[in-house]
Design an enzyme around this catalytic site. Structure first.
Site, mmCIF file in Angstrom:
data_model
loop_
_atom_site.group_PDB
_atom_site.id
_atom_site.type_symbol
_atom_site.label_atom_id
_atom_site.label_comp_id
_atom_site.label_asym_id
_atom_site.label_seq_id
_atom_site.Cartn_x
_atom_site.Cartn_y
_atom_site.Cartn_z
ATOM 1 N N ASP A 49 155.998 60.907 47.178
ATOM 2 C CA ASP A 49 155.437 61.590 48.341
ATOM 3 C C ASP A 49 156.536 62.479 48.893
ATOM 4 O O ASP A 49 157.451 62.024 49.586
ATOM 5 C CB ASP A 49 154.957 60.598 49.402
ATOM 6 C CG ASP A 49 154.099 61.293 50.464
ATOM 7 O OD1 ASP A 49 154.328 62.492 50.692
ATOM 8 O OD2 ASP A 49 153.218 60.642 51.048
ATOM 9 N N SER A 56 154.706 71.602 42.195
ATOM 10 C CA SER A 56 153.279 71.931 42.216
ATOM 11 C C SER A 56 152.622 71.140 43.341
ATOM 12 O O SER A 56 151.691 70.361 43.111
ATOM 13 C CB SER A 56 152.640 71.597 40.859
ATOM 14 O OG SER A 56 151.264 71.913 40.856
ATOM 15 N N TYR A 76 150.952 81.907 46.495
ATOM 16 C CA TYR A 76 149.646 82.570 46.514
ATOM 17 C C TYR A 76 149.770 83.868 47.294
ATOM 18 O O TYR A 76 150.593 83.993 48.207
ATOM 19 C CB TYR A 76 148.618 81.624 47.152
ATOM 20 C CG TYR A 76 147.202 82.162 47.194
ATOM 21 C CD1 TYR A 76 146.593 82.708 46.063
ATOM 22 C CD2 TYR A 76 146.461 82.113 48.380
ATOM 23 C CE1 TYR A 76 145.300 83.187 46.108
ATOM 24 C CE2 TYR A 76 145.155 82.598 48.436
ATOM 25 C CZ TYR A 76 144.584 83.135 47.295
ATOM 26 O OH TYR A 76 143.296 83.610 47.346
ATOM 27 N N TYR A 111 141.928 81.231 54.518
ATOM 28 C CA TYR A 111 143.089 80.489 54.029
ATOM 29 C C TYR A 111 144.003 80.278 55.223
ATOM 30 O O TYR A 111 144.979 80.994 55.420
ATOM 31 C CB TYR A 111 143.783 81.286 52.926
ATOM 32 C CG TYR A 111 144.816 80.504 52.139
ATOM 33 C CD1 TYR A 111 144.427 79.551 51.199
ATOM 34 C CD2 TYR A 111 146.171 80.728 52.313
ATOM 35 C CE1 TYR A 111 145.358 78.851 50.456
ATOM 36 C CE2 TYR A 111 147.118 80.034 51.574
ATOM 37 C CZ TYR A 111 146.699 79.104 50.650
ATOM 38 O OH TYR A 111 147.638 78.401 49.911
ATOM 39 N N SER A 140 139.672 74.928 41.433
ATOM 40 C CA SER A 140 140.338 73.634 41.508
ATOM 41 C C SER A 140 139.685 72.779 42.574
ATOM 42 O O SER A 140 138.932 73.257 43.416
ATOM 43 C CB SER A 140 141.821 73.828 41.851
ATOM 44 O OG SER A 140 141.933 74.341 43.158
#
Length: 390
Positions: A161, A208, A260, A270, A310
């Site tokens: 985490d 990621s 992004y 977003y 996704s």
């Protein structure tokens, strides 16, 4: 990454193929092809069947039985290769943010494995049991198929985490949360120490990870908590990973994150501070490239990937619109695959990119280059070239 929200993941395209145990020992080069026939794929998962997955899985992180990484050739097999292939044989990669076979992290792991790298992954603690169970039961076998027909092997899975740097940072309510029960050594510092103890060093680090608990809220309505949570999970986590892993990354190694286009362009919907988090990530990439390059001799880059179907993107709620928009307006009128992002990452991690650092690499069919949406009615009278669908 927080206990009440899911880590953002992206989709990978699975390509089934034929696998036989005899092929397992073949050296695997990065021949990135998508035309693999499938018919005789055997269900094969090499996690030891004696390992308990429901309890105490984190007392000793998961190991695959027989410890064979099919995508790698023997360390003594260093024959010259024809042409200019991507060759990562003898390299070891740690990919943070793999919790299923539908994300960018998985796609990058596959491409690195196809190039010959050994794969280690870090999985969000609440998703660990399901991930390991799915691997054990062969649910990911089709997604594990590499270009040579063998299956990608994950040498070790670590609970992680990345919102927490050290054990002292973990609040009591997280420590006692049932989703973390039975888990240990999952903060960034502890995972880096475990990897060092198990393997000594790595060559490639992949970030990621992203999470914005208020991503569906406009920035103007985002709370301080939501904004800072997005920054913590999506951008500072990369600094923390690099801070703790850099000492065990071999000189000449590479680190890669995912960003992004919302970092520099307005993408309505977003929200929740995620656009700010991606902007911070890109800025940090440049500074970290300088600092980590000078101090540790490693490269730092980020990939700005286009929209994908996704699970995380579906949670935002408008991914289909973004994919349609991209297909209509990008220079390359096709849907982006996670494999293309994975292959770009393999290039950045390879010696072919040895002089590339501090860079944002766009893998989005060229959408970032556009100044207007050519599907707008205002351009209806212009003769705008369109892709030949035939």
């Amino acid at each position: 990454m927080a206990t009440t929200s899911n880590m953002m993941q992206h989709i990978a395209i699975a390509t089934p193929s034929t696998f036989s145990s005899r092929e397992a020992s073949k050296p695997c080069l990065a021949l990135f092809t998508t035309n693999i026939t499938c018919a005789k794929l055997k269900s094969s998962c090499h996690i030891s069947s004696t390992q308990s997955l429901s309890q105490n899985v984190n007392s000793t992180p998961l190991r695959f039985g027989r410890m064979i990484t099919k995508a790698m050739s023997d360390s003594n097999d260093v024959k010259p290769l024809p042409g200019l292939p991507i060759d990562l044989r003898g390299k070891r990669a740690f990919i943070a943010g793999v919790a299923d076979d539908n994300g960018y992290g998985w796609a990058i792991a596959k491409s690195l494995a196809a190039a010959g790298a050994e794969i280690l992954v870090g999985t969000w603690v609440p998703a660990l049991n399901i991930f390991e169970s799915s691997l054990r039961r062969g649910k990911f076998d089709e997604s594990r198929v590499l270009p040579d027909g063998s299956l990608m092997e994950i040498t070790k899975v670590y609970p992680l985490d990345a919102v927490y740097d050290t054990p002292e940072d973990v609040p009591e309510d997280v420590k006692t949360n049932k989703r973390y029960a039975g888990s240990s050594k999952w903060t960034v510092k502890e995972v880096a120490e475990s990897v060092k103890e198990d393997f000594g060093s790595i060559d490639i680090l992949v970030h990621s990870l992203a999470n914005g608990p208020e991503v569906s809220k406009p920035l103007l309505e985002t709370s301080r908590y939501g904004y800072l949570a997005a920054i913590s999970a999506s951008s500072y986590s990369y600094i923390s990973l690099l801070q703790h892993f850099a000492p065990i990354i071999n000189r000449g190694g590479a680190t890669i994150s995912l960003t992004y286009i919302a970092s520099e362009r307005i993408i309505p919907g977003y929200g929740g501070g995620m656009s700010s988090a991606k902007a911070a990530l890109e800025s940090d990439t440049q500074v970290l490239a300088f600092e980590a390059g000078r101090k540790h001799g490693i490269r730092v880059n980020t990939i700005s990937a286009g929209p994908l179907r996704s699970r995380a993107a579906k949670a935002i709620g408008f991914i289909d619109m973004m994919i349609d928009y991209s297909s209509e307006n990008a220079p390359l009128q096709k849907e982006l695959s996670a494999e293309e992002v994975g292959n770009a990452a393999a290039f950045l991690a390879s010696p072919l990119a040895s002089a590339i650092t501090g860079t944002v690499l766009y893998v989005d069919n060229g959408l970032n280059a556009m100044g207007v949406g050519v599907d707008s009615p205002v351009f209806k009278d212009l003769d705008i070239p369109r892709a030949n669908k035939n």
